[in-house]
Scaffold this active site. Structure first.
Site, mmCIF file in Angstrom:
data_model
loop_
_atom_site.group_PDB
_atom_site.id
_atom_site.type_symbol
_atom_site.label_atom_id
_atom_site.label_comp_id
_atom_site.label_asym_id
_atom_site.label_seq_id
_atom_site.Cartn_x
_atom_site.Cartn_y
_atom_site.Cartn_z
ATOM 1 N N LYS A 208 31.318 -7.674 -128.657
ATOM 2 C CA LYS A 208 31.790 -8.852 -129.392
ATOM 3 C C LYS A 208 31.298 -8.806 -130.833
ATOM 4 O O LYS A 208 32.063 -8.983 -131.766
ATOM 5 C CB LYS A 208 31.294 -10.111 -128.678
ATOM 6 C CG LYS A 208 31.694 -11.403 -129.322
ATOM 7 C CD LYS A 208 31.267 -12.580 -128.465
ATOM 8 C CE LYS A 208 31.424 -13.880 -129.240
ATOM 9 N NZ LYS A 208 30.996 -15.040 -128.468
ATOM 10 N N GLU A 214 22.016 -1.247 -128.274
ATOM 11 C CA GLU A 214 22.288 -0.290 -127.199
ATOM 12 C C GLU A 214 23.707 0.262 -127.302
ATOM 13 O O GLU A 214 23.939 1.471 -127.161
ATOM 14 C CB GLU A 214 22.131 -0.962 -125.823
ATOM 15 C CG GLU A 214 20.729 -1.412 -125.488
ATOM 16 C CD GLU A 214 20.458 -2.862 -125.873
ATOM 17 O OE1 GLU A 214 21.036 -3.328 -126.886
ATOM 18 O OE2 GLU A 214 19.675 -3.517 -125.178
ATOM 19 N N GLY A 269 30.115 -14.034 -124.196
ATOM 20 C CA GLY A 269 30.074 -12.689 -123.613
ATOM 21 C C GLY A 269 30.260 -12.684 -122.105
ATOM 22 O O GLY A 269 31.088 -11.942 -121.563
ATOM 23 N N ARG A 270 29.500 -13.534 -121.415
ATOM 24 C CA ARG A 270 29.573 -13.513 -119.942
ATOM 25 C C ARG A 270 30.816 -14.224 -119.407
ATOM 26 O O ARG A 270 31.009 -14.301 -118.196
ATOM 27 C CB ARG A 270 28.288 -14.094 -119.350
ATOM 28 C CG ARG A 270 27.940 -15.487 -119.820
ATOM 29 C CD ARG A 270 26.499 -15.855 -119.467
ATOM 30 N NE ARG A 270 26.080 -17.107 -120.070
ATOM 31 C CZ ARG A 270 25.615 -17.242 -121.304
ATOM 32 N NH1 ARG A 270 25.528 -16.195 -122.097
ATOM 33 N NH2 ARG A 270 25.248 -18.418 -121.771
ATOM 34 N N GLU A 355 21.968 -16.491 -117.094
ATOM 35 C CA GLU A 355 21.979 -16.536 -118.551
ATOM 36 C C GLU A 355 22.584 -17.868 -119.006
ATOM 37 O O GLU A 355 22.288 -18.362 -120.088
ATOM 38 C CB GLU A 355 22.772 -15.360 -119.146
ATOM 39 C CG GLU A 355 22.416 -15.097 -120.600
ATOM 40 C CD GLU A 355 22.943 -13.783 -121.129
ATOM 41 O OE1 GLU A 355 22.155 -12.946 -121.583
ATOM 42 O OE2 GLU A 355 24.171 -13.591 -121.091
ATOM 43 N N HIS A 387 20.055 -5.036 -93.016
ATOM 44 C CA HIS A 387 19.065 -4.043 -92.604
ATOM 45 C C HIS A 387 17.950 -3.931 -93.629
ATOM 46 O O HIS A 387 17.206 -2.952 -93.638
ATOM 47 C CB HIS A 387 19.746 -2.693 -92.381
ATOM 48 C CG HIS A 387 20.759 -2.768 -91.280
ATOM 49 N ND1 HIS A 387 20.489 -2.388 -89.979
ATOM 50 C CD2 HIS A 387 22.028 -3.249 -91.275
ATOM 51 C CE1 HIS A 387 21.563 -2.607 -89.237
ATOM 52 N NE2 HIS A 387 22.513 -3.133 -90.002
ATOM 53 N N LYS A 507 14.381 -8.626 -128.276
ATOM 54 C CA LYS A 507 15.154 -7.728 -129.165
ATOM 55 C C LYS A 507 14.430 -7.563 -130.489
ATOM 56 O O LYS A 507 14.333 -6.463 -131.031
ATOM 57 C CB LYS A 507 16.537 -8.334 -129.464
ATOM 58 C CG LYS A 507 17.533 -8.306 -128.352
ATOM 59 C CD LYS A 507 18.889 -8.745 -128.923
ATOM 60 C CE LYS A 507 19.814 -9.246 -127.857
ATOM 61 N NZ LYS A 507 21.039 -9.839 -128.387
HETATM 62 C C1 G6Q Z 1 26.575 -12.845 -122.794
HETATM 63 C C2 G6Q Z 1 25.598 -12.448 -123.786
HETATM 64 C C3 G6Q Z 1 25.273 -10.971 -123.804
HETATM 65 C C4 G6Q Z 1 26.260 -10.123 -124.579
HETATM 66 C C5 G6Q Z 1 25.636 -8.748 -124.821
HETATM 67 C C6 G6Q Z 1 26.556 -7.808 -125.546
HETATM 68 O O1 G6Q Z 1 26.975 -13.963 -122.637
HETATM 69 O O2 G6Q Z 1 25.957 -12.936 -125.009
HETATM 70 O O3 G6Q Z 1 25.120 -10.428 -122.526
HETATM 71 O O4 G6Q Z 1 27.466 -10.017 -123.899
HETATM 72 O O5 G6Q Z 1 24.443 -8.905 -125.532
HETATM 73 O O6 G6Q Z 1 26.904 -8.331 -126.793
HETATM 74 P P1 G6Q Z 1 28.050 -7.700 -127.633
HETATM 75 O O7 G6Q Z 1 29.310 -7.813 -126.883
HETATM 76 O O8 G6Q Z 1 28.074 -8.455 -128.926
HETATM 77 O O9 G6Q Z 1 27.683 -6.252 -127.850
#
Ligand code: G6Q
Length: 545
Positions: A208, A214, A269-270, A355, A387, A507
């Protein structure tokens, strides 16, 4: 000025009093008292049959929880979300994942602008691109068609795509290989790509913000991996596409914005797996099935917005989560899908639930010190979990409510397998609820010294979610059920489910430590606590030695 605690509402106190008054009633007693209990507590919508009768609810519980929901303004909050109000107040954003699945022609306004046409414009571009790749028309730099798709992303830009690909594999084009790289651990990239031919590989860089450490590290590594083999910068345009809201950074990375698929700041994001972040899903199952997925989401959205709370699946699910976690003291909830395709569903739900609602500050900034908010969500598919950790759920000292998820039809009918699977699913819920008394154990002739060990206390609550068949549409409805249940619980707890400030501090500290790991000098005294400084020194010394 922070608003008063939810505990000052008399509707809250009524639920708390009710929990105290009914807390000692067992599921055995509740079922004995009401022979039609399963009917009273079963609900159905959007292809999902949900049986809450094995939850520790009396006839009076749901009405009290619903009154609490009304007192907390759930109805108004739902409308505020659906009409594009900036309900994510700490980030100043609207929360409109529901617009991602609104059918063409619907109107949803954000700051006076209808966002639905833009959503469909992106979906149409995604569909055109997916058709080209799936048909072999999109050629790599050397003229070979794409055979491998690697999604690079993390968190919300990974968990949804991985879960959806795993869940819908039955519907996927088996000629394409899908891999997902999220971890900054180089092993993730190395293992995902070791057997792939760069000339046949397409990378989707999903981010996003397009600033995530990463993802950018993995994207740069992917680019180097490609260029080592194809030896021409021009290859990037054929082998990289981006999914992002940040066109400037996408261009700076070297991806043509013509192959960038956008979304918007009102998609968290989620909550983004049904946006362009779902490009890998659409590549796997094709645009038509992806639209089925969206239709399933949308059906649950409409149900959540319109159905009375008494029959509203997400509202009831959210309220029962609050009941278990806040009023009955459950610290965790297990999610147990009896379907191997849903193996990644618990991991996906962990982010969605924790989250979103793993917070201790109210919308108006008050620290919550008088009730518990989000429990830990976790789980594994059945029957495997039986199990391993079910022992604790049956006989441990903690109360762990469970969500069972099962299907009537298998997508891979093999002999008796499916009946065995579902028999186990139903049996586990039954055993958890009713247990086995010491008298019943003795009646089996068990020696007295083993009786306590073989006794099952029961009274362990669960919900059974049953559907006919795992289809893209059904998956959409199932995910939306949980999305809106999370929102419901967040409203009762008076928290903002749509920010995630708790991920920031680590971070920032990691950014500070990177140069310290790579520098020849010891970290400055006082820069870190004694433990962290020692670990950094040990790592550096061992690496250079
Ligand atoms: C979700 C969070 C988080 C996000 C990641 C990746 O709700 O905001 O998990 O999706 O940190 O972020 P980017 O899509 O910006 O790389």
């Amino acid at each position: 000025m922070s608003s008063p605690s939810r505990t000052t509402l008399h509707e809250w106190q009524a639920v708390a009093d009710h929990a105290r008054a009914t807390g000692r009633l067992t599921l055995r007693e509740l079922f004995a008292a009401e022979p039609i209990r399963a009917e009273r507590f079963s609900f159905e919508a959007c292809g999902l049959f949900v049986d809450h009768s094995k939850q520790r609810l009396t006839e009076g519980t749901l009405p009290l929880l619903i009154r609490l929901a009304e007192a907390c303004g759930l109805r108004e909050r739902i409308e505020a979300m659906f009409t594009g109000e900036r309900i994510n107040t700490t980030e100043g954003r609207a929360v409109l994942h529901v617009a991602l699945r609104a059918p063409r022609g619907e109107t949803i306004l954000v700051d006076g602008k209808d966002v639905v046409p833009e959503v469909h414009e992106v979906l149409d571009r995604m569909a055109a691109f997916c058709r080209r790749v799936r048909s072999g028309d999109w050629l790599g730099h050397t003229g070979k068609p794409i055979r491998n798709v690697v999604n690079i992303g993390i968190g919300g830009s990974d968990l949804g795509p991985v879960m959806a690909f795993t869940a819908l594999r039955h519907y996927a084009d088996r000629a394409l290989t899908f891999r997902f790289v999220s971890n900054v651990d180089g092993t993730d990239f190395a293992e995902a790509t070791r057997d792939l031919d760069p000339a046949e590989t397409l990378f989707i860089v999903s981010s996003k913000t397009f600033t995530t450490q990463e993802t950018l590290a993995n994207a740069h590594t992917a680019r180097a991996w490609l260029l080592t083999s194809l030896c021409d910068e021009a290859a990037v345009a054929k082998h990289f596409v981006a999914v992002s809201t940040n066109a400037v950074e996408v261009a700076a990375f070297g991806i043509d914005t013509a192959t960038m698929f956008g979304f918007w700041d009102w998609v968290g994001g989620r909550y983004s797996m049904d946006s362009a972040i779902g490009l890998s899903t659409m590549l796997a199952i094709g645009p038509e099935e992806f639209h089925e997925l969206l239709a399933g989401f949308h059906a649950m959205d409409e149900h959540f917005r319109a159905a009375p709370f008494e029959a509203n699946l997400p509202a009831l699910q959210g309220l029962i989560t609050v009941w278990n976690a806040t009023f009955l003291g459950a610290a965790t909830i297990a999610v147990l899908p009896y379907d191997q395709y849903l193996a990644r569903f618990p991991a996906y739900l962990q982010q969605l639930t924790m989250e979103s609602n793993g917070k201790r500050v109210t919308l108006s900034g008050r620290v919550i010190d008088d009730y518990q908010t989000c429990p830990v969500f976790w789980g594994e598919p059945g029957t495997n979990g039986q199990h391993s950790f079910y022992q604790l759920i049956h006989q441990g000292t903690q109360l762990i409510p469970c969500d069972f998820i099962g299907f009537i039809e298998s997508l891979n009918p093999l002999g008796q397998h499916h009946d065995l699977l579902m028999a186990n699913c139903f049996a586990q819920a039954e055993a958890l609820a009713f247990g086995k008394t010491a008298a019943e154990v003795r009646a089996d002739g068990v020696p007295e010294e083993l009786v306590p060990h073989k006794t099952f206390p029961g009274n362990r609550p669960s919900t059974m979610i049953l559907a006919r068949r795992l289809t893209p549409r059904l998956l959409g409805s199932l995910i939306a059920l949980y999305e809106h249940a999370v929102f419901t619980a967040g409203v009762i707890w008076d928290i903002n489910p749509f920010d995630q400030w708790g991920v920031e501090l680590g971070k920032v500290l990691a950014k500070r430590i990177v140069p310290e790991l790579e520098s020849a000098e010891d970290p400055k005294l006082g820069h870190h606590d004694h433990s962290t400084a020692m670990l950094i020194r040990r790592y550096r010394e061992a690496r250079s030695g």
